[in-house]
Write an enzyme that holds these catalytic residues in place. Structure first.
Site, PDB file in Angstrom:
ATOM      1  N   GLN A  78     -11.964 -25.110  22.765  1.00  0.00           N
ATOM      2  CA  GLN A  78     -11.103 -24.055  22.207  1.00  0.00           C
ATOM      3  C   GLN A  78     -11.939 -22.805  21.973  1.00  0.00           C
ATOM      4  O   GLN A  78     -12.490 -22.607  20.895  1.00  0.00           O
ATOM      5  CB  GLN A  78     -10.427 -24.513  20.911  1.00  0.00           C
ATOM      6  N   PHE A  79     -12.009 -21.952  22.987  1.00  0.00           N
ATOM      7  CA  PHE A  79     -12.861 -20.771  22.906  1.00  0.00           C
ATOM      8  C   PHE A  79     -12.434 -19.805  21.816  1.00  0.00           C
ATOM      9  O   PHE A  79     -13.236 -19.032  21.315  1.00  0.00           O
ATOM     10  CB  PHE A  79     -12.928 -20.061  24.273  1.00  0.00           C
ATOM     11  N   THR A  80     -11.173 -19.849  21.382  1.00  0.00           N
ATOM     12  CA  THR A  80     -10.714 -18.900  20.370  1.00  0.00           C
ATOM     13  C   THR A  80     -11.422 -19.073  19.029  1.00  0.00           C
ATOM     14  O   THR A  80     -11.438 -18.150  18.225  1.00  0.00           O
ATOM     15  CB  THR A  80      -9.186 -18.986  20.168  1.00  0.00           C
TER      16      THR A  80
END
Length: 152
Positions: A78-80
């Site tokens: 989850q890069f966010t």
């Protein structure tokens, strides 16, 4: 690297209506890779994921780790989580690792986790995923393994 962990009764991740990973009781870990992260950050985060004490013992205290309980570990990229949200009303992603670096480091984390723990599942890097979970507690922690250049 960042790991947002949640103690769960169960969790699964689907891609295009197909379950690609599922666990029973254990930890769901949303994983972000930041610029400057390397293999030592992945190794340190994995050690923390496996040994962080989030499960209750006989006295009701959070004294047991995933390693102690042999629960499941579901790793979801989850890069966010690496977003810069300090100002404005839209996240900036300059602190996130470039996609190919992040993909390789996430793959390393999954590979190392599978070698170190009996029950590991994972989401798909870069895919549109639907994650379902039943929180247990709820118990949620933010774990970090700083980039090597930041560590003292």
């Amino acid at each position: 690297m960042i790991g947002l962990i949640q103690r769960v009764a169960r969790a699964d991740v689907q891609v295009e209506a197909r379950t690609v990973g599922a666990i029973g009781p254990g930890i769901l870990a949303l994983i972000a890779v930041r610029r400057g992260d390397g293999s030592s950050a992945a190794d340190r985060l994995l050690e923390r994921l496996l040994t962080y004490r989030v499960f209750t013992d006989e006295q009701g205290k959070m004294n047991l780790s995933l390693r102690d309980t042999q629960g499941g570990l579901l790793l979801v990229p989850q890069f966010t989580l690496a977003a810069d949200t300090h100002k404005g009303t839209r996240a900036g992603f300059s602190t996130a690792a470039p996609p190919e670096e992040a993909r390789a480091l996430f793959a390393r984390l999954v590979e190392q986790a599978k070698a170190a723990h009996p029950s590991v599942a994972a989401g798909v890097f870069g895919a549109n995923m639907q994650v379902s979970l039943v929180n247990d507690g709820p118990v949620t922690f933010w774990l970090e393994a700083p980039p090597t250049s930041v560590r003292s």
